[in-house]
Write a protein that holds these residues in place. Structure first.
Motif, PDB file in Angstrom:
ATOM      1  N   ASN A 140       1.102  -1.253   0.063  1.00 19.11           N
ATOM      2  CA  ASN A 140       0.065  -0.049  -0.101  1.00 19.11           C
ATOM      3  C   ASN A 140       0.825   1.260  -0.120  1.00 19.11           C
ATOM      4  N   GLU A 141       2.126   1.160   0.085  1.00 20.15           N
ATOM      5  CA  GLU A 141       3.094   2.457   0.206  1.00 20.15           C
ATOM      6  C   GLU A 141       3.784   2.327  -1.012  1.00 20.15           C
ATOM      7  N   ILE A 142       3.509   1.708  -1.955  1.00 25.01           N
ATOM      8  CA  ILE A 142       3.975   1.736  -3.408  1.00 25.01           C
ATOM      9  C   ILE A 142       3.111   2.337  -4.388  1.00 25.01           C
ATOM     10  N   ASP A 143       3.525   3.133  -5.174  1.00 21.40           N
ATOM     11  CA  ASP A 143       2.697   3.790  -6.327  1.00 21.40           C
ATOM     12  C   ASP A 143       2.935   2.855  -7.615  1.00 21.40           C
ATOM     13  N   GLY A 144       2.038   2.874  -8.363  1.00 24.96           N
ATOM     14  CA  GLY A 144       1.947   2.433  -9.623  1.00 24.96           C
ATOM     15  C   GLY A 144       0.835   1.053  -9.683  1.00 24.96           C
ATOM     16  N   ASP A 145       0.968   0.549 -10.706  1.00 28.60           N
ATOM     17  CA  ASP A 145      -0.066  -0.816 -11.068  1.00 28.60           C
ATOM     18  C   ASP A 145       1.077  -1.990 -11.378  1.00 28.60           C
ATOM     19  N   PHE A 146       1.544  -2.561 -10.352  1.00 33.15           N
ATOM     20  CA  PHE A 146       2.217  -3.686 -10.358  1.00 33.15           C
ATOM     21  C   PHE A 146       1.541  -5.023  -9.817  1.00 33.15           C
ATOM     22  N   ASP A 147       0.303  -5.175 -10.074  1.00 30.08           N
ATOM     23  CA  ASP A 147      -0.462  -6.341  -9.513  1.00 30.08           C
ATOM     24  C   ASP A 147       0.328  -7.567  -9.805  1.00 30.08           C
ATOM     25  N   ASP A 148       0.587  -7.718 -11.249  1.00 29.07           N
ATOM     26  CA  ASP A 148       1.201  -8.951 -11.527  1.00 29.07           C
ATOM     27  C   ASP A 148       2.484  -9.375 -10.646  1.00 29.07           C
ATOM     28  N   VAL A 149       3.253  -8.369 -10.571  1.00 28.45           N
ATOM     29  CA  VAL A 149       4.503  -8.697  -9.961  1.00 28.45           C
ATOM     30  C   VAL A 149       4.402  -8.613  -8.432  1.00 28.45           C
ATOM     31  N   VAL A 150       3.210  -8.188  -7.815  1.00 27.48           N
ATOM     32  CA  VAL A 150       3.017  -8.070  -6.611  1.00 27.48           C
ATOM     33  C   VAL A 150       2.577  -9.553  -6.078  1.00 27.48           C
ATOM     34  N   ILE A 151       1.669 -10.120  -6.897  1.00 33.44           N
ATOM     35  CA  ILE A 151       1.284 -11.350  -6.599  1.00 33.44           C
ATOM     36  C   ILE A 151       2.343 -12.269  -6.704  1.00 33.44           C
ATOM     37  N   ARG A 152       3.274 -12.351  -7.809  1.00 35.53           N
ATOM     38  CA  ARG A 152       4.083 -13.165  -7.894  1.00 35.53           C
ATOM     39  C   ARG A 152       5.333 -13.269  -6.859  1.00 35.53           C
ATOM     40  N   THR A 153       5.571 -12.141  -6.094  1.00 36.23           N
ATOM     41  CA  THR A 153       6.750 -11.767  -5.364  1.00 36.23           C
ATOM     42  C   THR A 153       5.910 -12.227  -3.970  1.00 36.23           C
ATOM     43  N   PHE A 154       4.814 -12.195  -3.890  1.00 30.08           N
ATOM     44  CA  PHE A 154       3.866 -12.814  -2.562  1.00 30.08           C
ATOM     45  C   PHE A 154       4.197 -14.352  -2.492  1.00 30.08           C
ATOM     46  N   LYS A 155       3.888 -14.864  -3.755  1.00 31.18           N
ATOM     47  CA  LYS A 155       3.915 -16.435  -3.858  1.00 31.18           C
ATOM     48  C   LYS A 155       5.222 -16.874  -3.641  1.00 31.18           C
ATOM     49  N   VAL A 156       6.283 -16.313  -3.879  1.00 32.66           N
ATOM     50  CA  VAL A 156       7.770 -16.719  -4.012  1.00 32.66           C
ATOM     51  C   VAL A 156       8.129 -16.555  -2.494  1.00 32.66           C
ATOM     52  N   GLY A 157       7.496 -15.462  -1.718  1.00 29.57           N
ATOM     53  CA  GLY A 157       7.811 -15.324  -0.522  1.00 29.57           C
ATOM     54  C   GLY A 157       7.420 -16.381   0.618  1.00 29.57           C
ATOM     55  N   LEU A 158       6.572 -17.380  -0.139  1.00 33.55           N
ATOM     56  CA  LEU A 158       5.944 -18.340   0.732  1.00 33.55           C
ATOM     57  C   LEU A 158       6.765 -19.621   0.613  1.00 33.55           C
ATOM     58  N   PRO A 159       6.801 -20.153   1.915  1.00 36.71           N
ATOM     59  CA  PRO A 159       7.717 -21.579   1.724  1.00 36.71           C
ATOM     60  C   PRO A 159       7.461 -22.304   0.616  1.00 36.71           C
ATOM     61  N   THR A 160       8.174 -23.258   0.146  1.00 36.39           N
ATOM     62  CA  THR A 160       7.823 -24.078  -1.447  1.00 36.39           C
ATOM     63  C   THR A 160       6.439 -25.043  -0.963  1.00 36.39           C
TER      64      THR A 160
END
Length: 157
Positions: free
Chosen positions: A103-123
């Motif tokens: 919420n502190e990031i400006d811009g439309d990066f939804d696809d990156v946000v979703i991918r980085t969240f997923k990668v941050g989860l344990p496999t």
């Protein structure tokens, strides 16, 4: 009420939104603006030289210059890249921490946000497996999927 510690641009924007129908009435705009200043900002205003401000625009520009150190600066997108679920952290804790930064990031990066969240989860995390097998197409779907897995996690505790 402007307290001298929040973003002055945001404050001016809020006043402009509230007063949109009266934007041509300079006197009223200035009075409403001043009525929304807290003690710190009122001291600043009272210290201005008499007749040094000729318009609402000049008032807000001078105000912004004085409180510029309080301007909100968006976080860069790479703030999310290093995020990962910590050992012992629940999905709720991780998603709350992640969303706060998102919420502190400006811009439309939804696809990156979703991918980085997923990668941050344990496999081995079930949500990561779910997001891999059945990718989401929108932030709404993404948040719904997180909520679904948070409820499962809460039920297991």
């Amino acid at each position: 009420m402007y307290n001298g510690r929040t973003d002055p641009v945001e404050h001016v924007s809020h006043i402009n939104q509230r007063m949109a129908m009266h934007s041509k009435n300079e006197t009223l705009m200035c009075k409403v603006f001043l009525s929304n200043l807290g003690p710190v900002a009122i001291r600043w205003f009272d210290s201005l030289r008499e007749s040094s401000i000729d318009s609402f625009k000049e008032l807000t520009r001078t105000f912004g210059s004085r409180f510029i150190t309080c301007n909100w600066v968006p976080r860069p997108l790479d703030s999310l890249l290093s995020m990962a679920m910590r050992k012992g952290e629940t999905l709720k804790m991780y998603s709350d921490r992640y969303c706060k930064i998102f919420n502190e990031i400006d811009g439309d990066f939804d696809d990156v946000v979703i991918r980085t969240f997923k990668v941050g989860l344990p496999t081995e995390h079930d949500l990561r497996k779910s997001l891999t097998k059945k990718p989401v197409r929108s932030m709404r779907q993404f948040m719904d999927r997180i909520d679904e897995y948070k409820r499962v996690e809460e039920d297991q505790q």
